[in-house]
Design an enzyme around this catalytic site. Structure first.
Site, short mmCIF file in Angstrom:
data_model
loop_
_atom_site.label_atom_id
_atom_site.label_comp_id
_atom_site.label_asym_id
_atom_site.label_seq_id
_atom_site.Cartn_x
_atom_site.Cartn_y
_atom_site.Cartn_z
CD GLU A 46 -3.12 -0.21 0.09
OE1 GLU A 46 -3.12 0.15 -1.11
OE2 GLU A 46 -3.82 -1.13 0.52
CG ASP A 49 0.41 3.06 -6.48
OD1 ASP A 49 0.70 3.85 -5.55
OD2 ASP A 49 -0.72 3.06 -7.03
CB SER A 80 -24.98 9.65 -12.13
OG SER A 80 -25.08 8.72 -11.08
N GLY A 136 -13.03 2.78 -0.65
CA GLY A 136 -11.63 2.45 -0.93
C GLY A 136 -11.49 1.31 -1.91
CG LEU A 137 -14.04 -1.47 -2.30
CD1 LEU A 137 -15.40 -2.15 -2.28
CD2 LEU A 137 -12.95 -2.49 -2.00
CG ASP A 184 -6.43 2.39 -7.19
OD1 ASP A 184 -5.73 1.54 -6.63
OD2 ASP A 184 -6.85 3.41 -6.61
CE1 TYR A 234 -2.74 7.74 -2.72
CE2 TYR A 234 -1.90 9.46 -4.17
CZ TYR A 234 -2.09 8.12 -3.87
OH TYR A 234 -1.61 7.16 -4.73
C1 GAF Z 1 -5.17 5.00 -3.88
C2 GAF Z 1 -4.40 5.35 -5.14
F1 GAF Z 1 -5.25 5.64 -6.16
C3 GAF Z 1 -3.44 4.23 -5.56
O1 GAF Z 1 -2.66 4.64 -6.64
C4 GAF Z 1 -2.57 3.77 -4.39
O2 GAF Z 1 -1.54 4.69 -4.15
C5 GAF Z 1 -3.42 3.55 -3.13
O3 GAF Z 1 -4.26 4.65 -2.84
C6 GAF Z 1 -2.56 3.29 -1.93
O4 GAF Z 1 -1.83 2.13 -2.10
O5 GAF Z 1 -6.05 3.94 -4.10
#
Ligand code: GAF
Length: 398
Positions: A46, A49, A80, A136-137, A184, A234
């Protein structure tokens, strides 16, 4: 109280054959393209990436569905189905929506197609899906990949899957404004039934690893919260990692990302400058190593060892990387001494969403019921639970 009926078993809405959701049919005309693109889980790896590291995601049996129908003018009409919202703009001025987020996932990809030289004409699009939003999906990546796939088909642009994944990621980076990595979109596009994807985010080399843990299911416990600092924090984490790399680079210019860094380098070149940056980088370096070890566990069928690493990941995300929240910590702590739970951790970007749990099948019902009661008592919030099945990635339905 949670019972069997409350566990939203995957596949209730869409069968293995990926049938069209009923609500979408009325939007389909003769020349429409329909695309399906799934959400994802991530077993381990996690926040690695965007640090050029490794991830171990899989596409799931919950997806976004998009119908695109060409128009004769240059207007873009987006609808939508689930939110009953509309947004209209046109191909010469892709105005970002200020009040709704979902149109921007569509328009961002359209912008990338235009920047890549594809001639885009006006179109109608209708969007639906069964990926829980904010869990978070990666419902947003799923929408982006569905748009890329449908547009590629409609315009005959001939992009391969890698190119579409990169366009979709760029849309999220540039139009939506989240500096996400590639995991993702990659998982959504490349997912394979009953396999996880071991992806090297630096080279984009990947391999499918069979995921068959006898008698064990992937249970997602959904905090039902999405804290608003998610996307801004983030981007802050990403910058902090870059800062750590820059400090190492002063001494070792060959280090291009945290993928190249070691704990020794961090101890020598980062620790004494800033403890916070050190902790962020430490988590990432450890997580990359953890993933490699976890893949060995998986090869050897050592699920308890794999699960123990998931708990370690959670600790790192919570204490070093600080992207967890009280609700996620509560749910992981709640299951950690339960012998039926082999591994658990927060999943995805953080600040809400789900925990991912590897749970012995026969114990799921009781676990969900107990967790729901405890979560209500401890956090005064309602728990949702989903069982995730691993499914194929994006495809064109018609
Ligand atoms: C989010 C981001 F979109 C992914 O790229 C990744 O960094 C993730 O958080 C954390 O692992 O889903």
């Amino acid at each position: 109280m949670m019972n069997k009926e409350n566990i939203q078993a995957a596949g209730t809405m869409v069968s293995r054959k990926h049938n069209m959701p009923a609500g979408l049919e009325k939007f389909i005309k003769e020349n429409s393209i329909v695309a399906r693109s799934p959400g994802r889980i991530n077993l381990i790896g996690e926040h690695t990436d965007y640090n050029n590291g490794f991830v171990l995601p899989a596409a799931i049996d919950k997806a976004a569905y998009l119908v695109i129908t060409p128009r004769k003018d240059q207007e873009i009409h987006l609808h939508s189905v689930d939110l009953l919202e509309d947004y209209t703009t046109n191909t010469t001025d892709l105005k970002k929506s200020m009040f709704m987020s979902w149109p921007n996932y569509i328009l961002g990809v359209i912008e990338q197609f235009i920047l890549a030289g594809v001639k885009i004409n006006g179109f109608d699009a209708a969007l639906t899906g069964d990926i829980p939003i904010g869990a978070g999906l990666s419902s947003s990546a799923a929408v982006e990949c569905a748009v890329a796939l449908a547009m590629n088909e409609l315009c005959g642009s001939g992009f391969d899957k890698f190119t579409m994944v990169k366009l979709a990621q760029k849309a999220e980076n540039d139009f939506v404004g989240v500096q996400c990595g590639i995991m993702d979109q990659f998982a959504s596009m490349f997912g394979r039934h009953n396999h996880v994807i071991r992806l090297d985010c630096r080279s984009l080399e990947f391999e499918y690893v069979p995921f068959n843990m006898d008698g064990i299911k992937i249970l997602l416990l959904d905090t039902n919260v999405k804290h608003s600092l998610g996307s801004s924090e983030y981007n802050v984490r990403r910058k902090q990692c870059e800062t750590g790399v820059a400090w190492i680079q002063r001494h070792l210019p060959e280090v291009k990302s945290l993928r190249d860094a070691t704990m020794e380098m961090l101890d020598k070149y980062v620790l004494h400058d800033d403890i916070l940056i050190y902790q962020r980088c430490k988590y990432v370096v450890e997580e990359n190593n953890r993933l490699l070890a976890a893949c060995k566990d998986l090869e050897q069928g050592n699920i308890p060892a794999f699960g123990a690493r998931m708990f370690e990941t959670h600790y790192g995300l919570s204490k070093l990387y600080e992207v967890s929240c009280p609700e996620l910590d509560f749910l992981v702590t709640h299951v950690q001494d339960n012998p039926a739970v082999l591994g658990a951790r927060m999943m995805g970007g953080g600040f809400g969403g789900c925990t991912i749990n590897l749970v012995k099948e026969e114990a799921i019902e009781e676990l969900v019921a107990g967790a729901a009661v405890a979560y209500k008592k401890g956090m005064n919030k309602t728990l949702k639970a989903h069982i995730a099945k691993i499914e194929t990635g994006s495809n064109i339905l018609s």
